[in-house]
Design a protein around this motif. Sequence first.
Motif, PDB file in Angstrom:
ATOM      1  N   TYR A 118     -37.320  -0.908  29.629  1.00 29.83           N
ATOM      2  CA  TYR A 118     -37.132  -2.298  28.873  1.00 29.83           C
ATOM      3  C   TYR A 118     -35.802  -2.139  28.029  1.00 29.83           C
ATOM      4  N   ASP A 119     -35.040  -3.166  28.186  1.00 28.22           N
ATOM      5  CA  ASP A 119     -33.868  -3.474  27.341  1.00 28.22           C
ATOM      6  C   ASP A 119     -33.939  -4.649  26.689  1.00 28.22           C
ATOM      7  N   PRO A 120     -34.194  -4.583  25.436  1.00 24.42           N
ATOM      8  CA  PRO A 120     -34.339  -5.556  24.655  1.00 24.42           C
ATOM      9  C   PRO A 120     -33.149  -6.556  24.184  1.00 24.42           C
ATOM     10  N   THR A 121     -31.972  -5.950  24.976  1.00 25.88           N
ATOM     11  CA  THR A 121     -30.588  -6.742  24.720  1.00 25.88           C
ATOM     12  C   THR A 121     -30.407  -7.691  25.911  1.00 25.88           C
ATOM     13  N   GLN A 122     -31.123  -7.453  27.067  1.00 28.32           N
ATOM     14  CA  GLN A 122     -30.755  -8.404  27.997  1.00 28.32           C
ATOM     15  C   GLN A 122     -31.467  -9.741  27.742  1.00 28.32           C
ATOM     16  N   PRO A 123     -30.571 -10.830  27.949  1.00 27.61           N
ATOM     17  CA  PRO A 123     -31.222 -12.294  27.792  1.00 27.61           C
ATOM     18  C   PRO A 123     -32.274 -12.701  28.705  1.00 27.61           C
ATOM     19  N   VAL A 124     -33.306 -13.320  28.170  1.00 22.33           N
ATOM     20  CA  VAL A 124     -34.308 -13.583  29.134  1.00 22.33           C
ATOM     21  C   VAL A 124     -34.508 -14.946  29.173  1.00 22.33           C
ATOM     22  N   PRO A 125     -34.447 -15.668  30.369  1.00 21.33           N
ATOM     23  CA  PRO A 125     -34.251 -17.081  30.582  1.00 21.33           C
ATOM     24  C   PRO A 125     -35.779 -17.441  30.156  1.00 21.33           C
TER      25      PRO A 125
END
Length: 462
Positions: A118-125
């Motif tokens: 899991y990458d918490p920096t990735q934007p999530v729509p």
Amino acid sequence: MLIFKRFLFFTFMKRLKKIIGGVSIGLLVLLLVTIFLNYPKLTILTGYSAKNMASSVFMAQRSAAYTDANDHSFSPVNLAEDTVDVAAKRTIATVFGLSKRTAIYREGLGSVLINDSYDPTQPVPTPVRNQTKKPLSYPYGELPQKDTVFGQVDYDAIHTTVASIFDPEGEAVQKTRAVLVVYKDQIIAEKYADGLTKDDKLLGWSMTKSVLATAYGVLQKEGKIDIYSQAPVTEWQQDARKDITIHNLLQMNCGLAWEEDYTTISDVTKMLYLESDMTVPQIAKKAIHPPNTHWYYSSGVSNLLSGILRKQFATYQEYLDYPYHAYIDRIGMHSMLIETDLAGNFVGSSYAWATARDWAKFGLLYLHKGNWNGDQVFSSNWVDYVITPSPTSEGDYGGHFWLNAGGFYPDAPRDMYSANGFQGQRVFIIPSKEMVIVRFGLAGDEAVDFNAFIHSMTTAVP
């Protein structure tokens, strides 16, 4: 390396001994063996606890203490210890300090278990919602309903019956949390357990299946899908599974292998608490029966349908928005939220939350055959479809709805059908009585006599 392993072993043994007190090494070894054999179960158990705690605290706005004392009070979930990080909107669950699982909460998407990738920096729509409230009385708006008294309704019997399904003080048998009774679009009874109100969101568990299936009804009305077409699953096109239709999936008679057992490590528990993409597990299962010949219940099918729904749209954002603009927000179920998995799919098998009043709106949409105060959300033929019994279901199941056509509840009207969920979550739709009855709780048919309850409610109205 051997010395290091021995060091880890004895360090671990000391930790266990500290946890359970001054017991013998022999007992510690026995405990260690037991933990080793049951470690996969611990992983699922802590996954359940972390996920549900995150949803309860950050979405339903209930305290961790309340969640532990109520939602997590049953064995073996009560073995888990949860740590809540309010600032990070994160929960961590362990059992005796072992098998740590972490869940995070994302606004608009609900909570989800995360893994090492899991990458918490990735934007999530997130879904775009229309939360505009209409200046109308409930159920068509948020204003108080008009005072209406129905002369032939036995209100004393209604209220006595509603009270009877709640536990007396000091008992925890039926574990009812909320009951809402709507007759001819009017709330005629409403009651909540201590600590809950009409504004609290409640988890529908498998009632979510009926919510998800509704997307197919709206798509069918819009002419954008044919439910009798082959299921668009690439992996099935070179074998007998190519004959499986969306219709077969909706009726749960696709013939694919699946184990729906929540008491052990099974297909369903692995899907819900180990998989990052819950649309995948059912795809990999072999055909053990021809389609349309054997009915059996599968949460894997529902999440596969969520994945197939996603394929109907050109973009992920359109998929995220669709259930909300097509029917959820369209009829004012503004409190409802369907949680997504780590891959971004709606968990159509299990994870829709809403207030009891908004769940009742869902039932009323079906009671009125898709017509919401003049707005035809889906065709009346869709209702005819979902209440048509699936072959070999003995009249108990239709298109992602449970039926009473086979008399499962012998003293309830045969035209009654319902959205059902774990621990006795119910939205009963009773066309012959113009009624919708919602019940939420922490115990189901094993503790609640729904047959007697529905019989008493339906005989109290004309």
